[in-house]
Write an enzyme that holds these catalytic residues in place. Structure first.
Site, PDB file in Angstrom:
ATOM      1  N   ASP A  16      21.649   7.407  49.868  1.00  0.00           N
ATOM      2  CA  ASP A  16      22.143   6.050  50.052  1.00  0.00           C
ATOM      3  C   ASP A  16      20.957   5.118  50.333  1.00  0.00           C
ATOM      4  O   ASP A  16      19.928   5.539  50.842  1.00  0.00           O
ATOM      5  CB  ASP A  16      23.136   6.035  51.242  1.00  0.00           C
ATOM      6  CG  ASP A  16      24.085   4.862  51.158  1.00  0.00           C
ATOM      7  OD1 ASP A  16      24.940   4.728  52.044  1.00  0.00           O
ATOM      8  OD2 ASP A  16      23.946   4.054  50.204  1.00  0.00           O
TER       9      ASP A  16
HETATM   10  C1  IPR Z   1      25.655   5.275  44.035  1.00  0.00           C
HETATM   11  C2  IPR Z   1      24.469   5.968  44.662  1.00  0.00           C
HETATM   12  C3  IPR Z   1      23.802   6.896  43.702  1.00  0.00           C
HETATM   13  C4  IPR Z   1      23.439   4.976  45.134  1.00  0.00           C
HETATM   14  C5  IPR Z   1      23.229   4.993  46.633  1.00  0.00           C
HETATM   15  O1  IPR Z   1      22.558   3.811  47.037  1.00  0.00           O
HETATM   16  P1  IPR Z   1      23.367   2.450  47.031  1.00  0.00           P
HETATM   17  O2  IPR Z   1      23.490   1.960  45.648  1.00  0.00           O
HETATM   18  O3  IPR Z   1      24.660   2.624  47.775  1.00  0.00           O
HETATM   19  O4  IPR Z   1      22.395   1.468  47.833  1.00  0.00           O
HETATM   20  P2  IPR Z   1      22.821   0.486  49.017  1.00  0.00           P
HETATM   21  O5  IPR Z   1      23.513   1.330  50.053  1.00  0.00           O
HETATM   22  O6  IPR Z   1      21.502  -0.059  49.531  1.00  0.00           O
HETATM   23  O7  IPR Z   1      23.715  -0.551  48.424  1.00  0.00           O
HETATM   24 MG    MG Z   2      25.193   2.522  49.694  1.00  0.00          MG
END
Ligand code: IPR
Ligand code: MG
Length: 239
Positions: A16
């Protein structure tokens, strides 16, 4: 230092923080998620270097469909590209790849590549990667219950025979000798399980780190393994 005999057999990762990482650097979405995919390959190599036997990665959850179509397309194309480019390496190095989740909603081409990769690598025994694509822990338990209900309906088992093991055997992750993660790592400071492997995580040590996924380095992974081993030793101390 790390003890080889206290290594987690199955590590699960909820990656994440990709978008925040990309925004910090003013990168477009495709470069951002590409970096996330590259990091996944690095961590898979580190798992093999440190003697982990199974790596599960939560790469796309049922909730991710609500993202802009452009981003979903980028992620799907990336998964396809990663599976194709990893194909040769998996066969050369004896790595089994399983793709769990509801594949029916994925683009047909991705379904085909995933099935081909799973089929071709399912006898490989050196290391096992389980990629959760459009996976949900509640959906996993529900589909397992449906399979068990079907066996009752067919008269193969009685209702009284239903126990945890019968459900566990039908879960999508029962395809390994280490079906339950020993250690779960989630990056980016989010402290949630987000409907990942709910049944399988019942006794998993969980580690939530602030680093954004693309910034997660070998030193962070070693620190996670050390933290896991510390917990085991304390538990041993209580015995
Ligand atoms: C969908 C998954 C592969 C990507 C994880 O990062 P994310 O896109 O949720 O990033 P953010 O939490 O910073 O929005
Ligand atoms: Mg995320």
């Amino acid at each position: 230092g790390l003890q080889r005999d206290l290594m987690p057999k199955h590590v699960a990762v909820i990656l994440d923080g990709n978008r925040r990482w990309g925004q910090q650097r003013g990168l477009p979405v495709d470069e951002t998620h590409r970096a996330g995919g590259q990091k996944m390959r690095e961590i898979a190599s580190l798992c093999q270097k440190w003697g982990v036997k199974v790596l599960s990665v939560f790469a796309f959850s049922t909730e991710n469909w609500v993202r802009p179509q452009e981003e979903v397309d980028i992620l799907m194309n990336l998964f396809g590209e990663q599976m194709i480019s990893y194909f040769g390496e998996a066969m050369r190095t004896g790595v089994r790849v399983s793709i769990i989740g509801d594949k029916s909603k994925l683009p047909k081409i991705i379904q085909n590549i995933a099935c081909e990769l799973e089929e071709s690598t399912k006898a490989n025994t050196q290391f096992h990667i389980i990629a959760a694509l459009n996976y949900g822990g509640q959906q996993d338990i529900t589909q397992a219950c449906k399979k068990v209900a079907g066996k009752v309906k067919e008269g193969l088992i009685q209702v009284e025979d239903i126990n945890n093991n019968l459900i566990k055997e039908e879960l999508e992750t029962n395809c390994t000798e280490y079906p339950n993660p020993d250690l779960l790592i989630r990056t980016s400071g989010e402290i949630r399980v987000s409907n990942f492997m709910l049944w399988q995580l019942a006794y998993t040590e969980m580690l939530f780190v602030d680093k954004l996924w693309p910034d997660f380095e070998e030193s962070d992974f070693v620190e996670a393994l050390r933290s896991f081993q510390q917990r085991l030793r304390r538990y041993g101390g209580q015995a």
